[in-house]
Design a protein around this motif. Structure first.
Motif: not given
Length: 739
Positions: A111-119, A616-634
């Motif tokens: 739920a809410r962008g959290l991995s479904p892996s084995r609940s 992603y609102i902050s990260s040491a990986e500058k290229n992922i800031i503002d990227n979409e969070v994985e496993l979040v169907p819009p």
């Protein structure tokens, strides 16, 4: 001596003396009054829509001002024999469902962008006690209770953290049926046949004899699924005995045993999936589970306002996976050694709760206090196994051939409290806090093997490790509810949360991903604002907005090996994320709206809508800031219609899930090993029907009615690696009888 009595009045007695004269005597009887602090009715009325919410107080738990759902299983028209999650959970807005097998052997929902892996992002329980491998160190769920045995399924969103601990997804509880209250013996038998050799036999017995209520079942399930190399065989046994020892004390003992063996067809590359999703490239992959759970539960009622519940539970279980973990774009050398990964879990604990109702400003408020002790132990080993295609779960050379060998003991002690302050009959504030004391240890070794493009070993390095992590902290929550009538409620809450790293995931030798040795725990909070209620008993709705803040989120980045230039997933604290969204559910009995008369006929239409945006609102990986969070169907939409007439019920359901990324890098084009890339948008439709007549019940349906080819996940390990195709069209028929 003459006594006059009347039901509901105090008796009155007078002494009279007989005489010849006529005698008239008058009695004035006083009404008998009993002051009850509260009357608790155990039982639930039929739920026309099959979905509802938890009450403000249920047993020794508080759900005031929290988003919750209750799925009433008996009111569903769904493929219960196959534990079809997208049908069973169709009216829970926003759930992301992974479909990895055709029989519901493992439930994977998020739920809410959290991995479904084995609940694993839910605190998963059965009748109120834990059933996962290790609630802190390895919160994976290899055992899913059969839906046929359930009375209801309860879900509470992220605000459940105060009562149930450190899971951002919330709490998921499977509540089993009990024995018939009015019969010494009731037997239910359900036999199901389906496509691809599917067979399910479910048989239960239960009843009440004096102060004893008992219930038990045995389930046997087997089949082949639609792809080659995907056969399974499952047995589940459950027994429960409850004794009303006194008017105030009840005791319940339960035991569960589940075993299954399944062959895993493995993953595919995107090209292979697009060409033919029904092929299999892994004929030697197997998975075996042996799950045992036991519990003893005591309930004591001190008075109408005070009650105690204490749950002692234990788990002695294991899982074994056997096969080829190499990238799916490499062929399986049929004579080569396979990889065997074993996990043994020994856990026990106690959770004790005390609830007390009291008067506050002339209204009934309630205080819940509790404590929990949990002791977990996991033994995890990985090494080489034989090169056959048989399910031989033995290491080639026990001990000396291990690639990793770890012990993961952990201890957890918690104290928690929540209080409902009811200022008026309509307005309440619920405040809570939880103290956590966690000690997690890791002890063992792992081996890293580097191979060239031809599979030749370049180097092998063994590393010994010993880690001991201790932390304690307090987190808080606050909720408010405004309910001007029983048919409408506005609610809001904010609860802090926390999730510890799972040591037992750190040292798996898998060529498809690597682990950051400096992983940190995750922290954050959930916030919700919603409205729910009923209108004229013909419309039920629940609409809410949520905000999930997740700091130090652990997930995957795509890296490239500097020696061989192969892509791999790198698991690390990627950064801080926020996910906000809308979750809405509504169902209406349009037949009742049109005709406004009591009738055996009803036609209801439901829809769930989830709109989410994770960034992603902050990260040491500058290229992922503002990227979409994985496993979040819009966008997630599920809709359907149910027709009822007398004992007949039929449901047509449609699901649409939008495209989603599988890594923080937002990889669009699938990698060569297919473990990263987009999960494309997909849709699927199902139809189910039931007919009940006296003691006979018939069920039938078609899953994936339009025979769509789609997939819901990319697996980095078992049951892949690679794209895991969902099941194609299948049919089933169930014949049930109650004696």
């Amino acid at each position: 001596s003459l006594t006059a009595s009347l039901l509901g009045y105090e008796p009155a007695t007078k002494i009279i003396t007989a005489s010849d004269a006529r005698l008239e005597i008058s009695f004035a009887l006083r009404p008998r009054a009993v002051q009850a602090g509260e009357v608790i009715i155990k039982g639930r009325k039929s739920n026309l829509f099959g979905i509802g919410k938890l009450e403000s107080i249920e047993g020794t738990a508080i759900y005031e001002a929290k988003k919750s759902e209750v799925i009433t299983v008996n009111d569903l028209a769904a493929n219960l024999a196959a534990n079809n999650a997208r049908q069973v959970f169709s009216k829970v807005a926003g759930l992301n469902v992974w479909e990895s097998d055709c029989a519901g052997l493992q439930l994977s929902i998020g739920a809410r962008g959290l991995s479904p892996s084995r609940s694993s992002n839910f605190n998963v329980r059965q009748n109120g006690y834990d059933i996962s491998a290790d609630a802190l160190g390895y919160p994976e769920n290899y055992y899913t209770p059969p839906v046929e045995a359930l009375e209801r399924i309860e879900l509470v969103s992220g605000a459940a953290s105060l009562q149930y601990g450190t899971q951002f997804g919330g709490m998921l509880n499977f509540v089993f049926k009990k024995g018939a209250p009015d019969k010494p013996l009731e037997i239910v038998s359900r036999q199901t046949l389906g496509s691809f050799g599917f067979f399910n036999s479910f048989n239960s017995a239960g009843g009440t004899a004096g102060a004893v209520n008992y219930y038990g079942f045995f389930q046997y399930k087997r089949g082949d699924c639609s792809r080659p190399n995907s056969a399974f065989d499952l047995q589940t046994l459950f027994a429960s005995v409850e004794i009303a020892a006194t008017e105030k004390l009840s005791l319940r003992a339960e035991y569960t045993l589940m075993r299954y063996l399944t062959q895993q067809a493995g993953g595919l590359t995107d090209t292979e999936f697009n060409r033919d999703p029904l092929i299999s490239k892994r004929p030697r992959n197997w998975f075996k589970v042996n799950w045992q759970v036991a519990a003893v539960v005591a309930d004591y009622t001190f008075s109408a306002s005070t009650a105690l519940n204490s749950r002692f539970f234990g788990l002695l279980s294991g899982r074994e996976s056997l096969g080829n973990l190499e990238s799916i774009n490499r062929s399986d050398e049929l004579a080569a050694d396979r990889t065997l990964i074993t996990g043994a879990y020994q856990n026990f604990g106690n959770e004790t709760r005390l609830i007390h109702r009291y008067s506050f400003l002339g209204n009934t408020s309630a205080l819940l206090t509790g404590l929990r002790y949990y002791n977990g132990f996991t033994l995890q080993q990985q090494g080489a196994a034989d090169g056959t295609a048989e399910p031989n779960f033995q290491f080639s050379v026990p001990g000396s051939s291990l690639a990793s060998n770890y012990r993961f003991p952990n201890r957890n002690f918690s104290l928690f409290a929540e209080n409902i302050f009811r200022f008026t009959p309509e307005i309440s504030l619920t405040a809570g806090l939880r103290y956590e004391n966690i000690q997690t240890l890791s002890e063992g070794f792992y081996t890293q093997t580097l191979k060239d493009f031809s599979g030749n070993v370049i180097s092998t390095t063994r590393t010994d490790e010993s880690q001991n992590r201790f932390r304690d902290f307090v987190f808080f929550g606050l909720g408010m509810s405004y309910a001007p009538s029983p048919a409408f409620e506005l609610y809001a809450n904010l609860s802090q949360n926390y999730r510890s790293i799972t040591f037992s995931d750190l040292r798996i030798d898998n060529p498809n991903f690597r682990i950051d040795p400096n992983l940190r725990d995750e922290r954050g909070y959930n916030a919700e604002l919603g409205a729910r209620g009923r209108w004229n008993e013909s419309l039920y709705y629940d609409v809410s907005l949520f905000y999930l803040r997740y700091s130090d989120r652990i997930n995957n980045l795509i890296r490239q090996d500097t020696l061989l230039f192969n892509d791999y997933r790198y698991r690390t604290n990627v950064g801080d994320t926020r996910t906000l969204g809308l979750e809405a559910f509504a169902e209406s009995d349009v037949w009742k709206l049109m005709f406004s008369t009591v009738s055996q006929t009803s036609v209801s239409i439901f829809t769930t809508l989830s709109l989410q945006d994770g960034r992603y609102i902050s990260s040491a990986e500058k290229n992922i800031i503002d990227n979409e969070v994985e496993l979040v169907p819009p966008v997630t939409v599920r809709a359907g219609a149910t027709v009822r007439h007398g004992g007949f019920r039929a449901t047509l359901q449609y699901s649409y899930i939008g495209a989603q990324f599988t890594d923080a890098t937002n990889t669009v084009r699938a990698t060569s090993n297919a473990v990263s890339g987009v999960v494309p948008a997909y849709s699927v439709a199902d139809v189910s029907a039931t007919y009940s007549w006296q003691w006979v019940r018939v069920e039938a349906g078609v899953n994936n009615l339009t025979n769509n080819f789609y997939f819901t996940r990319r697996a980095e390990s078992y049951p892949g690696p690679g794209v895991i195709p969902a099941e194609v069209r299948s049919v089933y028929l169930t014949l049930g009888a109650t004696f």
